[in-house]
Design a protein around this motif. Sequence first.
Motif, PDB file in Angstrom:
ATOM      1  N   ALA A   1     -53.238   3.653   0.653  1.00  0.00           N
ATOM      2  CA  ALA A   1     -52.038   3.737   1.488  1.00  0.00           C
ATOM      3  C   ALA A   1     -52.120   4.887   2.486  1.00  0.00           C
ATOM      4  O   ALA A   1     -51.351   4.928   3.450  1.00  0.00           O
ATOM      5  N   LEU A   2     -53.056   5.807   2.286  1.00  0.00           N
ATOM      6  CA  LEU A   2     -53.230   6.895   3.240  1.00  0.00           C
ATOM      7  C   LEU A   2     -53.881   6.413   4.537  1.00  0.00           C
ATOM      8  O   LEU A   2     -53.711   7.038   5.577  1.00  0.00           O
ATOM      9  N   VAL A   3     -54.597   5.313   4.485  1.00  0.00           N
ATOM     10  CA  VAL A   3     -55.287   4.820   5.678  1.00  0.00           C
ATOM     11  C   VAL A   3     -54.288   4.456   6.786  1.00  0.00           C
ATOM     12  O   VAL A   3     -54.415   4.958   7.906  1.00  0.00           O
ATOM     13  N   PRO A   4     -53.278   3.617   6.522  1.00  0.00           N
ATOM     14  CA  PRO A   4     -52.335   3.341   7.610  1.00  0.00           C
ATOM     15  C   PRO A   4     -51.549   4.578   8.031  1.00  0.00           C
ATOM     16  O   PRO A   4     -51.203   4.726   9.204  1.00  0.00           O
TER      17      PRO A   4
ATOM     18  N   TRP B   1     -52.718   7.646   8.091  1.00  0.00           N
ATOM     19  CA  TRP B   1     -53.639   8.372   8.959  1.00  0.00           C
ATOM     20  C   TRP B   1     -53.725   7.688  10.323  1.00  0.00           C
ATOM     21  O   TRP B   1     -53.700   8.335  11.358  1.00  0.00           O
ATOM     22  N   TRP B   2     -53.800   6.359  10.305  1.00  0.00           N
ATOM     23  CA  TRP B   2     -53.895   5.580  11.541  1.00  0.00           C
ATOM     24  C   TRP B   2     -52.670   5.819  12.421  1.00  0.00           C
ATOM     25  O   TRP B   2     -52.780   6.051  13.616  1.00  0.00           O
ATOM     26  N   ASP B   3     -51.470   5.774  11.803  1.00  0.00           N
ATOM     27  CA  ASP B   3     -50.232   6.021  12.548  1.00  0.00           C
ATOM     28  C   ASP B   3     -50.210   7.430  13.126  1.00  0.00           C
ATOM     29  O   ASP B   3     -49.785   7.642  14.251  1.00  0.00           O
ATOM     30  N   GLN B   4     -50.647   8.392  12.341  1.00  0.00           N
ATOM     31  CA  GLN B   4     -50.671   9.788  12.784  1.00  0.00           C
ATOM     32  C   GLN B   4     -51.611   9.943  13.970  1.00  0.00           C
ATOM     33  O   GLN B   4     -51.297  10.623  14.935  1.00  0.00           O
ATOM     34  N   THR B   5     -52.780   9.307  13.891  1.00  0.00           N
ATOM     35  CA  THR B   5     -53.758   9.381  14.974  1.00  0.00           C
ATOM     36  C   THR B   5     -53.196   8.742  16.243  1.00  0.00           C
ATOM     37  O   THR B   5     -53.317   9.295  17.334  1.00  0.00           O
ATOM     38  N   ALA B   6     -52.565   7.594  16.104  1.00  0.00           N
ATOM     39  CA  ALA B   6     -51.975   6.912  17.262  1.00  0.00           C
ATOM     40  C   ALA B   6     -50.867   7.759  17.880  1.00  0.00           C
ATOM     41  O   ALA B   6     -50.754   7.846  19.110  1.00  0.00           O
ATOM     42  N   ALA B   7     -50.052   8.392  17.051  1.00  0.00           N
ATOM     43  CA  ALA B   7     -48.971   9.239  17.557  1.00  0.00           C
ATOM     44  C   ALA B   7     -49.533  10.433  18.315  1.00  0.00           C
ATOM     45  O   ALA B   7     -49.010  10.805  19.371  1.00  0.00           O
ATOM     46  N   CYS B   8     -50.602  11.023  17.809  1.00  0.00           N
ATOM     47  CA  CYS B   8     -51.232  12.162  18.499  1.00  0.00           C
ATOM     48  C   CYS B   8     -51.788  11.727  19.851  1.00  0.00           C
ATOM     49  O   CYS B   8     -51.640  12.435  20.847  1.00  0.00           O
ATOM     50  N   LYS B   9     -52.433  10.559  19.878  1.00  0.00           N
ATOM     51  CA  LYS B   9     -52.972  10.050  21.138  1.00  0.00           C
ATOM     52  C   LYS B   9     -51.850   9.770  22.128  1.00  0.00           C
ATOM     53  O   LYS B   9     -51.977  10.055  23.315  1.00  0.00           O
ATOM     54  N   GLN B  10     -50.738   9.226  21.644  1.00  0.00           N
ATOM     55  CA  GLN B  10     -49.598   8.928  22.512  1.00  0.00           C
ATOM     56  C   GLN B  10     -49.030  10.217  23.108  1.00  0.00           C
ATOM     57  O   GLN B  10     -48.730  10.280  24.293  1.00  0.00           O
ATOM     58  N   ARG B  11     -48.896  11.257  22.279  1.00  0.00           N
ATOM     59  CA  ARG B  11     -48.390  12.539  22.777  1.00  0.00           C
ATOM     60  C   ARG B  11     -49.340  13.126  23.817  1.00  0.00           C
ATOM     61  O   ARG B  11     -48.908  13.645  24.844  1.00  0.00           O
ATOM     62  N   ALA B  12     -50.639  13.034  23.571  1.00  0.00           N
ATOM     63  CA  ALA B  12     -51.627  13.566  24.518  1.00  0.00           C
ATOM     64  C   ALA B  12     -51.564  12.802  25.832  1.00  0.00           C
ATOM     65  O   ALA B  12     -51.634  13.405  26.913  1.00  0.00           O
ATOM     66  N   THR B  13     -51.414  11.502  25.766  1.00  0.00           N
ATOM     67  CA  THR B  13     -51.322  10.681  26.971  1.00  0.00           C
ATOM     68  C   THR B  13     -50.066  11.021  27.749  1.00  0.00           C
ATOM     69  O   THR B  13     -50.100  11.174  28.968  1.00  0.00           O
ATOM     70  N   THR B  14     -48.959  11.179  27.041  1.00  0.00           N
ATOM     71  CA  THR B  14     -47.694  11.512  27.684  1.00  0.00           C
ATOM     72  C   THR B  14     -47.796  12.875  28.367  1.00  0.00           C
ATOM     73  O   THR B  14     -47.372  13.035  29.500  1.00  0.00           O
TER      74      THR B  14
END
Length: 129
Positions: A99-102, A104-117
């Motif tokens: 259950a840590l995989v999704p 981690w995936w969500d956390q990574t996507a959120a970090c990428k979204q913040r960086a893009t913004t």
Amino acid sequence: MPGLVASAVGILVVARTGVPVAVVVGAAVFGAGFGITQSATITLMYSRVPASGYGTVSALWNVAYDAGMGIGAVGFGTVAGLTGYPWAFVLTALLMLTALVPAWWDQTAACKQRATTRGDRAVTEEEQG
């Protein structure tokens, strides 16, 4: 995530079924993690609906909780019958950690979204000069 990790670690400790202290300590750690996770999941669900939806959230959470406990008990019993209890506990802990995989995936996507913004804002500010 901390509750999930604590629960999985507790189950791994319980796998030392021949050591009574390990079983008791592992069960306590599992219980603490399970309690944290219970509270966190229902709180998260409540935060996503208006107060008028709390009854529905409560019902859905309880159905999922009870169904998960039942399905988990049947699955654990089946695995324990094939492998013995120590290995069934180890496999359960490993399954829980998936259950840590999704997460981690969500956390990574959120970090990428913040960086893009942030990057978009920087370009806009540079363009405005």
